[in-house]
Design a protein around this motif. Structure first.
Motif, mmCIF file in Angstrom:
data_model
loop_
_atom_site.group_PDB
_atom_site.id
_atom_site.type_symbol
_atom_site.label_atom_id
_atom_site.label_comp_id
_atom_site.label_asym_id
_atom_site.label_seq_id
_atom_site.Cartn_x
_atom_site.Cartn_y
_atom_site.Cartn_z
ATOM 1 N N LEU A 231 54.706 30.548 5.037
ATOM 2 C CA LEU A 231 53.952 29.517 4.525
ATOM 3 C C LEU A 231 53.989 28.472 5.668
ATOM 4 O O LEU A 231 53.106 27.747 5.456
ATOM 5 C CB LEU A 231 54.650 29.329 2.906
ATOM 6 N N LYS A 232 54.986 28.097 6.037
ATOM 7 C CA LYS A 232 54.813 26.692 6.605
ATOM 8 C C LYS A 232 54.585 26.881 8.124
ATOM 9 O O LYS A 232 54.081 25.776 8.158
ATOM 10 C CB LYS A 232 57.572 26.635 7.571
ATOM 11 N N ALA A 234 51.424 28.137 8.128
ATOM 12 C CA ALA A 234 50.388 27.830 7.698
ATOM 13 C C ALA A 234 50.186 26.563 7.287
ATOM 14 O O ALA A 234 48.989 26.152 7.432
ATOM 15 C CB ALA A 234 50.378 28.604 6.119
ATOM 16 N N PHE A 235 51.340 25.974 6.637
ATOM 17 C CA PHE A 235 51.158 24.305 6.157
ATOM 18 C C PHE A 235 50.847 24.025 7.925
ATOM 19 O O PHE A 235 50.075 22.624 7.776
ATOM 20 C CB PHE A 235 52.193 24.118 5.528
ATOM 21 N N ASP A 236 51.692 23.781 8.974
ATOM 22 C CA ASP A 236 51.943 23.321 9.487
ATOM 23 C C ASP A 236 49.996 23.620 10.495
ATOM 24 O O ASP A 236 49.801 22.375 10.933
ATOM 25 C CB ASP A 236 52.859 23.352 10.480
ATOM 26 N N HIS A 237 49.620 24.851 10.471
ATOM 27 C CA HIS A 237 48.099 24.677 11.018
ATOM 28 C C HIS A 237 46.949 24.093 10.548
ATOM 29 O O HIS A 237 46.180 23.477 11.105
ATOM 30 C CB HIS A 237 48.152 26.295 11.000
ATOM 31 N N LEU A 238 47.242 23.274 9.260
ATOM 32 C CA LEU A 238 46.486 22.442 8.208
ATOM 33 C C LEU A 238 46.080 21.464 9.443
ATOM 34 O O LEU A 238 47.430 20.309 9.248
ATOM 35 C CB LEU A 238 46.615 23.012 7.146
ATOM 36 N N PRO A 239 45.038 20.679 9.634
ATOM 37 C CA PRO A 239 45.037 19.682 9.656
ATOM 38 C C PRO A 239 45.430 18.985 8.816
ATOM 39 O O PRO A 239 45.590 18.725 7.538
ATOM 40 C CB PRO A 239 43.482 19.384 10.222
ATOM 41 N N ASP A 240 46.102 17.615 9.387
ATOM 42 C CA ASP A 240 46.797 15.981 8.718
ATOM 43 C C ASP A 240 46.098 15.368 8.245
ATOM 44 O O ASP A 240 44.590 15.693 8.630
ATOM 45 C CB ASP A 240 47.481 15.532 9.654
ATOM 46 N N GLU B 171 51.424 11.319 7.529
ATOM 47 C CA GLU B 171 49.832 12.554 7.486
ATOM 48 C C GLU B 171 51.313 13.483 6.885
ATOM 49 O O GLU B 171 49.553 14.014 6.139
ATOM 50 C CB GLU B 171 49.538 12.616 8.612
ATOM 51 N N LYS B 175 49.279 15.902 3.445
ATOM 52 C CA LYS B 175 48.534 16.769 3.501
ATOM 53 C C LYS B 175 49.154 18.038 2.400
ATOM 54 O O LYS B 175 49.104 18.246 1.427
ATOM 55 C CB LYS B 175 48.783 17.557 5.143
ATOM 56 N N TYR B 219 38.248 16.010 2.969
ATOM 57 C CA TYR B 219 39.446 16.118 3.712
ATOM 58 C C TYR B 219 39.742 16.524 2.335
ATOM 59 O O TYR B 219 40.434 17.522 2.538
ATOM 60 C CB TYR B 219 39.747 15.033 3.828
ATOM 61 N N TRP B 227 43.432 25.861 2.997
ATOM 62 C CA TRP B 227 45.111 26.209 2.133
ATOM 63 C C TRP B 227 44.927 27.226 2.052
ATOM 64 O O TRP B 227 45.573 28.493 2.411
ATOM 65 C CB TRP B 227 45.256 24.965 1.570
ATOM 66 N N ALA B 230 44.420 29.977 5.094
ATOM 67 C CA ALA B 230 46.119 30.274 5.737
ATOM 68 C C ALA B 230 46.565 30.911 4.956
ATOM 69 O O ALA B 230 47.817 31.949 5.851
ATOM 70 C CB ALA B 230 46.142 28.482 6.046
ATOM 71 N N ALA B 234 48.492 34.087 6.697
ATOM 72 C CA ALA B 234 49.896 34.241 6.366
ATOM 73 C C ALA B 234 50.641 35.711 5.877
ATOM 74 O O ALA B 234 51.135 36.223 6.018
ATOM 75 C CB ALA B 234 51.281 33.119 6.170
#
Lengths: 243, 243
Positions: A231-232, A234-240, B171, B175, B219, B227, B230, B234
């Protein structure tokens, strides 16, 4: 509280429930909340219970015909011609138990209410899944919403909504339910391990695989830890958000 | 219903709330639920409101001193020596408004209750974050739980618990909140877009960036869709349960 889920897949039905019951925060116990009746080749019925434990245990005992001597029991839930009739029987039994308890008046904080998921198959028809309300009426899972949740449903719902797919395998469904239960257990003290799971393979008309995930179950912990990491990532992978 | 979240980061404070209010399912409107007062170089206070709209609007009007002519207003919330005093002022105002409304008796279905998150900074101290209850008392966010949620808190909580990190950038925090709000909006009709966000940079003692995410915000949609993908990836990546 309780958390229980039943999924209607193309392959069959999957049931999972926790086993924690509580009367206040300082009085918790472990009780089975999943019950299955099997008449091989004729019908298989599984129920999941949430709500007042005295009510749901009484419903199960009545369905089991525990008022008779063990040798004379032949649960009427197994002789019915359709799952609709099974849901009616469970609904009527539930309604009667609540009404009988309510006669004497409400003395404790908690209500006598309970909600029950009923799923299974009767020879000659497809597997079906119902949600039975304390009033005795019920709804059936359809193609648009082929799963039911009872009890503490909210924390575990986002992943169900996102990842459920009725074509998924039993293995993937078990994983999905473990993730959904893990999110709930992390947030609500009144939902707790061990977890009971039962699978029913469509058309088999016999008892399917059952499994209990204890607090020490290595797969449960691998899923919980792995899900946190996944989950972390996947979250980090989303664009800010560009601010 | 409402969903509001405030995060206390090392970099400062982040606030987000939806704007949907409803009196029943058939009567929905859009209202601001986030309010900020700034006395540059001295103090900055932001509040998020959940609960009865008449109550929270009244609280904001009283804090704003809208009973005075516009030229005579100098909100007392800005002259206080500490955030603790600010939280006390908000709590006392909230308690008084609820008590005044309750005098005439409850006529509608919904209660007069409301819950308010108060965050900000007063010159000479660190930024602080409080959750104010309808009774006027309050708790402060600590190191172990450096965020507060109000309203429909459950659907959006699992991702907060898993991915929150007080060292994260603004940022990344924005998100995180969008993902948490997206899970909630998908599950509860009474939480809806647009979303209001406000950032407060620790030590700046001036109004920070604010942004409204409308229903058409690209956005927001990229985050929601991304999400979903992702999360599914995951999930697929986790090992299936060996049955």
């Amino acid at each position: 509280m309780t958390y229980g889920v039943a999924l209607k897949l193309d392959h069959g039905l999957v049931f999972m429930t926790d086993t924690r019951t509580n009367a206040g925060l300082d009085n918790i116990s472990t009780y089975k909340k999943m019950f299955t009746w099997v008449d091989e080749g004729e019908s298989v019925v599984t129920i999941l219970c949430a709500g007042n434990l005295a009510t749901t245990q009484s419903v199960v005992s009545l369905i089991d015909e525990r008022m008779k001597a063990p040798s004379e029991r032949s649960p009427s839930i197994l002789g019915l011609p359709s799952m609709f009739q099974v849901a009616r029987l469970v609904g009527n039994t539930l309604k009667e138990v609540i009404a009988a308890n309510a006669q004497a008046g409400q003395k404790a904080d908690s209500a006598f209410n309970a909600t029950i998921i009923v799923g299974g198959q009767v020879a000659g028809s497809e597997p079906r899944l119902f949600l039975v309300y304390p009033e005795g009426n019920f709804i059936e899972a359809g193609d648009d919403t082929p799963f039911f949740q009872i009890g503490e449903t909210k924390y575990g719902r986002p992943i169900l909504v996102r990842a459920f797919d009725r074509g998924m395998s039993f293995e993937a469904a078990a994983k999905l339910l473990l993730v959904s239960f893990d999110s709930t257990i992390k947030a609500n003290l009144s939902v707790g391990l061990p977890l009971d799971m039962a699978l029913y393979e469509a058309g088999s008309l016999k008892g399917g695989l059952t499994r209990r995930f204890e607090a020490t179950d290595p797969y449960y912990h691998a899923t919980s830890d792995g899900w946190g990491v996944a989950l972390k990532a996947a979250f980090d992978h989303l664009p800010d958000v560009a601010l």
